[in-house]
Design a protein around this motif. Sequence first.
Motif, short mmCIF file in Angstrom:
data_model
loop_
_atom_site.label_atom_id
_atom_site.label_comp_id
_atom_site.label_asym_id
_atom_site.label_seq_id
_atom_site.Cartn_x
_atom_site.Cartn_y
_atom_site.Cartn_z
N UNK A 42 59.76 8.12 8.94
CA UNK A 42 59.58 8.10 7.67
C UNK A 42 59.80 6.81 6.98
N UNK B 35 56.08 0.74 -5.14
CA UNK B 35 57.25 1.39 -4.53
C UNK B 35 56.98 1.58 -3.06
N UNK C 120 56.49 15.96 6.00
CA UNK C 120 56.75 16.76 4.60
C UNK C 120 56.25 18.20 4.95
N UNK D 236 58.69 -1.11 0.60
CA UNK D 236 59.44 -0.98 1.82
C UNK D 236 58.60 -1.71 3.10
N UNK E 292 60.00 15.07 -2.86
CA UNK E 292 59.22 14.61 -1.56
C UNK E 292 58.88 13.29 -1.35
N UNK E 293 58.97 12.72 -2.53
CA UNK E 293 58.65 11.11 -2.55
C UNK E 293 59.76 10.53 -2.07
N UNK E 294 61.04 10.95 -2.13
CA UNK E 294 62.27 10.41 -1.85
C UNK E 294 62.37 10.79 -0.18
N UNK E 295 61.88 11.98 0.04
CA UNK E 295 61.84 12.04 1.51
C UNK E 295 60.95 11.19 2.24
N UNK E 296 59.91 11.01 1.67
CA UNK E 296 58.61 10.48 2.39
C UNK E 296 59.28 8.92 2.53
N UNK E 297 60.27 8.47 1.56
CA UNK E 297 60.74 7.15 1.93
C UNK E 297 61.74 6.86 2.96
N UNK F 223 60.40 8.60 -9.87
CA UNK F 223 61.70 8.98 -10.51
C UNK F 223 61.69 8.87 -11.86
N UNK G 64 54.23 12.64 8.27
CA UNK G 64 55.64 12.08 7.69
C UNK G 64 56.37 13.48 7.64
N UNK H 191 51.33 9.53 -3.53
CA UNK H 191 50.90 11.10 -3.80
C UNK H 191 49.87 11.05 -5.15
#
Lengths: 272, 256
Positions: B83, B156, B52, B160, A138-143, B96, B50, B90
């Motif tokens: 996005x 992180x 999700x 961006x 999900x975090x990767x999607x959100x990026x 990761x 976004x 979160x």
Amino acid sequence: MLASFSDYFSFKIVWSRMPDLIKKIPITLELAGLAFVVSLFVGLLIAVARYKKIKVLDPLATAFLSIVRGTPMLIQLYVAYYGIPAILRIFNSWGADINVNLIPKIVYAFISLGLYQSAFTSETIRAALESVDNGEIEAAYAMGMTYGQILKRIIIPEALENALPGIDNSIIGLVKGTSLASTCGIIEITYQNQILAGRDYRYLEGYVALAIIYWVITVILERVFKAVEKRTKIPESPAEISGKNSSGLKEKTSFISKVRQRHGYFDHKELA
Amino acid sequence: MAILTIRNLHKKFKNNVVLDGIDLDVEKGDIIGIVGPSGTGKSTLLRSINLLEKPEEGEIEVGDTKVSLPLKHGSKKSVTELRRHTGMVFQRFCLFEHKTALENVMEGLITVQGKNKKEAEELALKEIENVGLLEWKNHYPRHMSGGQQQRVAIARTLAMKPDIIFLDEPTSALDPELVSEVLNIIKKVAEQGYTMLLVSHEMDFIRKISTRVIFLDGGKIIEDDTPVEVFEHPRTQRARDFFHKMQILREPDYYL
């Protein structure tokens, strides 16, 4: 007169068997390698079908796993050995033109070994895929990453770390499993031993020599896998990482910090 | 000009209506605290913006990117684009696991923004320094405390350079003594001029840093004003009851 020990068992004969057996190691490894490719490919397909719960494929994969796991490998080997030519002959009777006699026996063996092993490899891969935390995806999607990027950068590298030990086991299992292929006439090391022993009836020495060869191959493979796993694995303790400088080379660590590492103490000096 | 516009957003889980027609305009520089009882769709609202979560109905516009719901075939591209303009922090950090702190921050810069490794590392180091974790840059998430992991997650997101940042209960999964280090970072980020939507149960914190507070109940916005107005003069009984309960929780002798 008392029989001497060497009448029953002679290390000399074990030793003298070696060169002729070693000659056939390439066949054993070739068989295992081809079977591994099949098992990895089929295993990956099954794993993805079950991981993504793809319609039709998922229940088919489940049935396949049940059959493969529920029958002995030797029987599967015979079914492939006699079954694949039979199927091809049926095709021929429908008008196809395949010369069944030209297909080398090793093909039946590696297909059958590969399918057998794929049942186990697929579960290893599926478990590894499922072990990747959904939150990270999900975090990767959100990026703003696409599914392809997530697969390549997050899911596969993480799953690989978890899958490697299982895959290593399956390679070792395959190498040992190739000995069954001797039953369908492939002259790999096991069959070679039977031929040699048939000449002088020194079966025990032959099998001992064979055991030594399989064991040495397995030990070498284990060593290689351990080295590979170590490279891909996340270090256990933070001290292991701080011991590396930016070029990735390990710096010399003091005796005290080594002791601390060994006992799991956190070394604050290492951070500076 | 509004940086984020939401119109008539509806979302339900099976028969349970979670968002019931949300309209919201967010201006650049707004720091919006979202409060309300649990289960009223605070997190779902952030996760819906976004995409999700997939809302059934409504419109979301971030910058020039507009997404109309329900999602149609071929709208994947605009979802990804949307996005890229938003960032999310979160509750459970979601770093990761197989990447170090530095690599975590670099990941999006490389894959999403297509920067080269050197450029990405430079930018990432700046962000890691911003959250005060420079000496932890080569550590893996599993070797860090929850507070440190959350700070990396914030770095992180900031790397961006998103137009708007969503923080979904960023301190709820932390041990009490680690909460303040994360709140301090969020405060610092707020002062740097970022636009933020913050869901949190840290009422005092929300009161202190937000420019606007939204009270959600039953999937609707029932209060929307400055923190002082919402916290001290709530217009609805529901909000009054809620703040009263929170007040009681803060005074231990009341129930001892």
